[in-house]
Design a protein around this motif. Structure first.
Motif, short mmCIF file in Angstrom:
data_model
loop_
_atom_site.label_atom_id
_atom_site.label_comp_id
_atom_site.label_asym_id
_atom_site.label_seq_id
_atom_site.Cartn_x
_atom_site.Cartn_y
_atom_site.Cartn_z
N ASP A 13 0.81 -1.23 0.00
CA ASP A 13 0.00 0.00 0.00
C ASP A 13 0.84 1.28 0.00
O ASP A 13 0.33 2.35 0.33
N SER A 14 2.10 1.16 -0.38
CA SER A 14 2.96 2.36 -0.38
C SER A 14 2.41 3.45 -1.29
O SER A 14 2.40 4.63 -0.92
N LEU A 15 1.95 3.10 -2.48
CA LEU A 15 1.45 4.10 -3.41
C LEU A 15 0.23 4.81 -2.85
O LEU A 15 0.09 6.04 -2.99
N THR A 16 -0.65 4.10 -2.20
CA THR A 16 -1.84 4.71 -1.59
C THR A 16 -1.43 5.76 -0.56
O THR A 16 -1.99 6.87 -0.51
N ILE A 17 -0.45 5.43 0.25
CA ILE A 17 0.05 6.37 1.26
C ILE A 17 0.65 7.60 0.59
O ILE A 17 0.38 8.74 0.98
N LEU A 18 1.45 7.38 -0.44
CA LEU A 18 2.07 8.49 -1.16
C LEU A 18 1.02 9.41 -1.78
O LEU A 18 1.16 10.64 -1.75
N GLN A 19 -0.01 8.83 -2.33
CA GLN A 19 -1.06 9.64 -2.95
C GLN A 19 -1.82 10.46 -1.92
O GLN A 19 -2.23 11.59 -2.19
N GLU A 20 -1.98 9.93 -0.72
CA GLU A 20 -2.63 10.68 0.36
C GLU A 20 -1.81 11.94 0.69
O GLU A 20 -2.37 13.03 0.86
N TYR A 21 -0.52 11.78 0.77
CA TYR A 21 0.35 12.92 1.08
C TYR A 21 0.39 13.90 -0.08
O TYR A 21 0.42 15.12 0.12
N GLU A 22 0.41 13.38 -1.29
CA GLU A 22 0.44 14.25 -2.46
C GLU A 22 -0.82 15.11 -2.54
O GLU A 22 -0.77 16.29 -2.91
N ASN A 23 -1.95 14.54 -2.19
CA ASN A 23 -3.21 15.28 -2.21
C ASN A 23 -3.28 16.32 -1.10
O ASN A 23 -4.00 17.32 -1.22
N LYS A 24 -2.54 16.11 -0.05
CA LYS A 24 -2.62 16.98 1.12
C LYS A 24 -1.60 18.11 1.09
O LYS A 24 -1.88 19.22 1.59
N TYR A 25 -0.43 17.86 0.48
CA TYR A 25 0.66 18.85 0.55
C TYR A 25 1.05 19.31 -0.85
O TYR A 25 1.33 18.50 -1.73
N GLU A 26 1.09 20.63 -1.04
CA GLU A 26 1.37 21.20 -2.36
C GLU A 26 2.80 20.94 -2.81
O GLU A 26 3.07 20.85 -4.01
N ASN A 27 3.71 20.85 -1.88
CA ASN A 27 5.12 20.67 -2.24
C ASN A 27 5.54 19.20 -2.28
O ASN A 27 6.72 18.87 -2.25
N PHE A 28 4.55 18.33 -2.35
CA PHE A 28 4.79 16.87 -2.34
C PHE A 28 4.41 16.30 -3.70
O PHE A 28 3.31 16.51 -4.20
N LYS A 29 5.34 15.57 -4.31
CA LYS A 29 5.12 15.01 -5.64
C LYS A 29 5.48 13.54 -5.66
O LYS A 29 6.50 13.13 -5.11
N THR A 30 4.63 12.73 -6.29
CA THR A 30 4.90 11.30 -6.43
C THR A 30 5.01 10.94 -7.91
O THR A 30 4.15 11.28 -8.72
N ILE A 31 6.09 10.27 -8.24
CA ILE A 31 6.28 9.70 -9.57
C ILE A 31 6.16 8.20 -9.43
O ILE A 31 6.89 7.58 -8.65
N SER A 32 5.23 7.60 -10.15
CA SER A 32 4.98 6.16 -9.99
C SER A 32 5.48 5.39 -11.22
O SER A 32 5.15 5.72 -12.35
N LEU A 33 6.30 4.39 -10.96
CA LEU A 33 6.87 3.56 -12.03
C LEU A 33 6.07 2.27 -12.17
O LEU A 33 5.70 1.66 -11.18
N GLU A 34 5.83 1.88 -13.41
CA GLU A 34 5.07 0.65 -13.65
C GLU A 34 5.91 -0.60 -13.43
O GLU A 34 5.39 -1.66 -13.08
N LYS A 35 7.21 -0.49 -13.64
CA LYS A 35 8.11 -1.62 -13.49
C LYS A 35 9.20 -1.27 -12.48
O LYS A 35 9.75 -0.17 -12.50
#
Length: 335
Positions: free
Chosen positions: A46-68
């Motif tokens: 569930d790491s990506l879910t957690i990252l997306q929660e923070y990205e939605n909450k903080y303007e200076n937070f960015k997540t780049i998600s890799l498929e592989k």
């Protein structure tokens, strides 16, 4: 001011258990001119879910998600290329930093035009809950180099005395303009990146304040009994070729040779004993042949007497006599 902006790069792979503690230590920094770039390296938890929660909450937070999954080196490289800060800092997703880290750093640093800011001391967090403060034995040496142009002999020593990748804060242009990136798809990528970067450092600063908390991870490369242990050898060969290609080897040869003796030869011999005991004679003999062919006169190195401990010199002599002598020495020391 934008020139003091810090890009914090965090590679993430299946880190859900400790990830929030890491991220909370970043989003709650008292120094606010930061951007946080997380790279989800195809996590299956569930790491990506957690990252997306923070990205939605903080303007200076960015997540780049890799498929592989591309492993930590590639993830850090992607973060570097996406960064916009004047400085770059690396934090691993199992670890965390003190909340006033960057505020204290910039209150202490007098010359913000330095190439790298070294943080020499750090905390080690063990799985049994014990916290240990580690005081870097090289702090006195590094502190003497502050805020002045480095001499060649000092840059040489920095190759094997410089702190680890996450303990430093780097000027982004030093990395990008010199095209210094991590090897991809291989372990021990830090052993390649940090010495190569220090080869280009002309001015540095440092601070004694311990800010980084390394969490002991029993699933990390250091504890795994698999083929990644021998990546140490591959990384050393890659770094050697890169130094030659960039014409850095001649000017920094004495420092590089000691670095290779420590990382390429001595530490790898220990890893072979620990993880490949049954094949110790074969693997250690092959390693010795390769190292001695590359660095035949390493004992004449001007740093050999002062920088190599007596026990390591005993290991070297034992291996020269016979790999069976060194095997016996390891067994006696590990009883």
């Amino acid at each position: 001011m934008d020139e003091y902006k810090i890009s914090i790069i965090v590679p993430v792979y299946n880190s859900e258990k400790h990830l929030k503690k890491c991220l909370d230590s970043l989003v709650n920094q008292t120094y606010k001119n930061i951007e946080i770039i997380t790279i989800n390296d195809a996590s299956t938890d569930d790491s990506l879910t957690i990252l997306q929660e923070y990205e939605n909450k903080y303007e200076n937070f960015k997540t780049i998600s890799l498929e592989k999954n591309q492993r930590q080196g590639a993830a850090r490289n992607i973060g570097i290329k996406a960064s916009t800060g004047y400085f770059i800092s690396f934090v691993d997703s199992d670890d965390w930093i003190e909340l006033d880290t960057y505020e204290r750093v910039f209150s202490e640093i007098k010359d913000k035009n330095v190439d790298v800011i070294c943080g020499c001391n750090y905390y080690r967090e063990y799985s049994n809950g014990v916290t240990s403060l580690t005081n870097d034995s090289n702090y006195d040496f590094i502190s003497k180099l502050k805020n002045r142009n480095l001499e060649i002999s000092e840059k040489e020593q920095l190759l094997f005395k410089g702190p680890g990748v996450c303990q430093n804060i780097y000027k982004a242009s030093l990395i990008k303009e010199n095209n210094i990136y991590f090897p991809t798809g291989i372990s021990y990528e830090d052993n390649y990146f940090v010495p190569l970067l220090f080869a280009y450092v002309n001015r540095l600063d440092c601070f004694e304040y311990p800010f980084y908390h390394y969490r002991e991870n029993l699933n990390s490369t250091l504890f795994k009994n698999n083929s990644t242990q021998l990546d140490r050898i591959t990384i050393e060969k890659m770094r050697y070729e890169e130094f030659k290609k960039r014409d850095l080897l001649n000017s920094l040869y004495n420092g590089y040779e000691i670095l290779a003796l420590k990382l390429y030869y001595l530490i790898t011999l220990g890893s072979i004993y620990k993880f490949y005991n049954k094949d110790f004679i074969k693997l250690s003999t092959s390693l010795k042949t390769e190292f001695y062919n590359t660095f035949p006169d390493f004992k004449k190195n001007l740093y050999y007497r002062s920088e190599i401990p007596i026990i390591d010199k005993v290991k070297i002599i034992s291996m020269e006599i016979s790999p069976y002598f060194l095997l016996l020495l390891f067994k006696l020391r590990n009883k």
